[in-house]
Design a protein around this motif. Structure first.
Motif, PDB file in Angstrom:
ATOM      1  N   VAL A 350       0.897  -1.283   0.133  1.00  0.00           N
ATOM      2  CA  VAL A 350      -0.031  -0.020  -0.022  1.00  0.00           C
ATOM      3  C   VAL A 350       0.920   1.137  -0.109  1.00  0.00           C
ATOM      4  O   VAL A 350       0.586   2.362  -0.628  1.00  0.00           O
ATOM      5  CB  VAL A 350      -0.974   0.022   1.025  1.00  0.00           C
ATOM      6  N   LYS A 351       1.985   1.258   0.801  1.00  0.00           N
ATOM      7  CA  LYS A 351       2.879   2.280   0.795  1.00  0.00           C
ATOM      8  C   LYS A 351       3.318   2.700  -0.580  1.00  0.00           C
ATOM      9  O   LYS A 351       3.491   3.699  -0.903  1.00  0.00           O
ATOM     10  CB  LYS A 351       4.010   2.161   1.790  1.00  0.00           C
ATOM     11  N   THR A 352       3.985   1.747  -1.361  1.00  0.00           N
ATOM     12  CA  THR A 352       4.253   2.098  -2.636  1.00  0.00           C
ATOM     13  C   THR A 352       3.122   2.413  -3.555  1.00  0.00           C
ATOM     14  O   THR A 352       3.489   3.395  -4.711  1.00  0.00           O
ATOM     15  CB  THR A 352       5.004   0.771  -3.327  1.00  0.00           C
ATOM     16  N   THR A 353       2.170   1.956  -3.425  1.00  0.00           N
ATOM     17  CA  THR A 353       1.032   2.353  -4.381  1.00  0.00           C
ATOM     18  C   THR A 353       0.531   3.743  -3.955  1.00  0.00           C
ATOM     19  O   THR A 353       0.272   4.592  -4.815  1.00  0.00           O
ATOM     20  CB  THR A 353      -0.374   1.545  -3.931  1.00  0.00           C
ATOM     21  N   GLN A 354       0.426   4.277  -2.530  1.00  0.00           N
ATOM     22  CA  GLN A 354       0.217   5.484  -2.022  1.00  0.00           C
ATOM     23  C   GLN A 354       1.259   6.611  -2.844  1.00  0.00           C
ATOM     24  O   GLN A 354       0.740   7.501  -3.500  1.00  0.00           O
ATOM     25  CB  GLN A 354       0.178   5.714  -0.836  1.00  0.00           C
ATOM     26  N   SER A 355       2.372   6.132  -2.826  1.00  0.00           N
ATOM     27  CA  SER A 355       3.565   6.967  -3.249  1.00  0.00           C
ATOM     28  C   SER A 355       3.412   7.456  -4.884  1.00  0.00           C
ATOM     29  O   SER A 355       3.628   8.306  -5.535  1.00  0.00           O
ATOM     30  CB  SER A 355       4.943   6.387  -2.980  1.00  0.00           C
ATOM     31  N   ARG A 356       2.885   6.328  -5.642  1.00  0.00           N
ATOM     32  CA  ARG A 356       3.010   6.251  -6.828  1.00  0.00           C
ATOM     33  C   ARG A 356       1.795   6.996  -7.224  1.00  0.00           C
ATOM     34  O   ARG A 356       1.613   7.776  -8.311  1.00  0.00           O
ATOM     35  CB  ARG A 356       2.885   4.882  -7.524  1.00  0.00           C
ATOM     36  N   LEU A 357       0.804   6.994  -6.771  1.00  0.00           N
ATOM     37  CA  LEU A 357      -0.487   7.783  -6.940  1.00  0.00           C
ATOM     38  C   LEU A 357      -0.534   9.157  -6.527  1.00  0.00           C
ATOM     39  O   LEU A 357      -1.341  10.106  -7.136  1.00  0.00           O
ATOM     40  CB  LEU A 357      -1.672   7.102  -6.182  1.00  0.00           C
ATOM     41  N   GLY A 358       0.510   9.383  -5.690  1.00  0.00           N
ATOM     42  CA  GLY A 358       0.282  10.952  -5.029  1.00  0.00           C
ATOM     43  C   GLY A 358      -0.607  10.932  -4.026  1.00  0.00           C
ATOM     44  O   GLY A 358      -0.811  12.295  -3.677  1.00  0.00           O
TER      45      GLY A 358
END
Length: 399
Positions: A350-358
């Protein structure tokens, strides 16, 4: 001078009364009072009114109506330039809907009940009439909730400015809004839409970027040649292009939040598409000559290199979707939802997904895509269950 005293009600019970004086209409001073159940509450309120009303001379009901305050507050926001143009335009639209019904009310006398009645009126009758004179339509519960949020933010500032003692929106009750399930494109739909766009090189490149990065429409249109590092295989999100009703596209260097300003890696297949798109932009710039917009040179430009109208992109992608026979998916934002759902479904944390989506925090990502996280959680539980081996008969008995 503010004071407090013990009084008896008509029913014979004891109450405590806070009394103070404040400026009124025409420069006159008026007496105010309010009852409390305890001496401590009355004394504290009298002290607060002495500081806010008597000492500072605020609360002139002849000068501060809801309309005058809201418009001054909006002008203040505009002068500070803290809000994105689209945000400020939304604030103005929502504020004017409220002003149409309660703009005449003195700011100091506005009560939670007035706001509750406003919300009911907006749901039943709508806000302002249209510019052509047509009567307004009833507003949706979501729209009225937005108006409540604007009112809460505005009146919170009025409290800070010492124009009112309490925020009336804090105790008002906006309409509840049921959760709406927004879906993205399925894998099969993604394939069909990409096939429908295969004859449009620019449109296909835009779709490929939306799918593999999950960026917003405004971020896609804000990409320029200075945003690309094709050798490293990255793009930098540093500006946005948004639409404001009645205005040309608005370019903003400051992105939605600190997390929005980010650098994303892109796969080799998309790098190849971007090289071709960059070549097309440079060819167009050469053909236009000095008339072409070059600072910056947008990756997906409008006429003569100017920022593309955001709705033009939406219309183009809606056409691809219709050709593919796909319904009930937002033509642009649906790709962002798809990117997030597919990332989580494929095992990305989820952390990587959050970072990628902004997203500003993982909480937003979890809230929007909790269904996909739940699917992974169930799969994780089933995977760990494999370590149990055969379950002993005694353990599976109901005894």
């Amino acid at each position: 001078m503010a004071s407090h005293r013990k009084i008896k009600t008509r029913a014979g019970s004891a109450r405590w009364e806070a009394r103070w004086r404040e400026p009124g209409p025409g420069g006159k001073t008026v007496d105010r009072k309010r009852n409390f159940s305890t001496e401590k509450e009355a004394k504290a309120h009298a002290r607060k009114m002495a500081e806010e009303r008597e000492a500072r001379g605020v609360g002139d009901i002849g000068k501060h109506t809801v309309a005058t305050f809201l418009r001054r507050w909006l002008d203040h926001l505009e002068s500070r330039a803290d809000c994105a143009p689209t945000t400020l335009a939304g604030y103005r639209r929502h504020a004017e809907a409220a002003i149409h019904h309660i703009g005449h009310v003195p700011l100091e006398k506005l009560a939670p009940l007035d706001l509750d009645r406003l919300y009911a009126t907006l749901l039943a009758k709508g806000g302002r009439p249209y510019a052509n004179g047509k009567p307004p339509k009833p507003l949706s519960r979501q729209s009225v909730l937005h108006i409540h949020r604007v009112a809460h933010t505005a009146f919170k500032q009025a409290v800070k400015w010492k124009l009112i003692g309490e925020n009336p929106a804090a105790n008002a009750t906006p309409p509840s809004v049921p959760d709406r399930h927004t879906r993205g494109y399925t894998k099969a739909e993604t394939t069909r839409v990409l096939e429908a766009a295969s004859g449009d090189a620019v449109g296909y490149c835009a779709l490929a970027l939306l799918l593999t990065t999950g960026i917003r429409r405004s971020e896609l249109l804000g990409l320029a040649l200075d945003s690309l590092d094709l050798e490293a295989g990255t793009i930098a999100i540093r500006r946005t292009v948004t639409e404001v009703r009645g205005m040309p596209p608005v370019v903003r260097e400051i992105t939605k939040n600190k997390s929005s300003r980010r650098t994303l890696s892109i796969p080799p297949a998309v790098v190849t598409l971007l090289r071709a798109q960059k070549a097309r932009v440079l060819e167009d710039a050469m053909a236009w000559g000095a008339e072409y917009h070059r600072d910056p040179m947008y990756l997906f430009p409008g006429l003569a290199g100017a920022p593309m109208d955001p709705m033009a992109l939406t219309v183009k992608l809606r056409q691809f979707r219709r050709r593919a026979g796909v319904e009930d998916v937002q033509p642009v934002h649906g790709w962002r939802h798809s990117a997030a759902s597919l990332l989580i479904a494929d095992g990305t944390d989820v952390k990587t997904t959050q970072s990628r989506l902004g997203h500003s925090t993982p909480v937003i990502t979890l809230k929007l895509y909790a269904d996909k996280v739940d699917e992974r959680d169930r799969a994780a539980g089933e995977s760990l269950a494999g370590y149990l081996g055969p379950v002993p008969k005694a353990a599976s008995d109901g005894a």
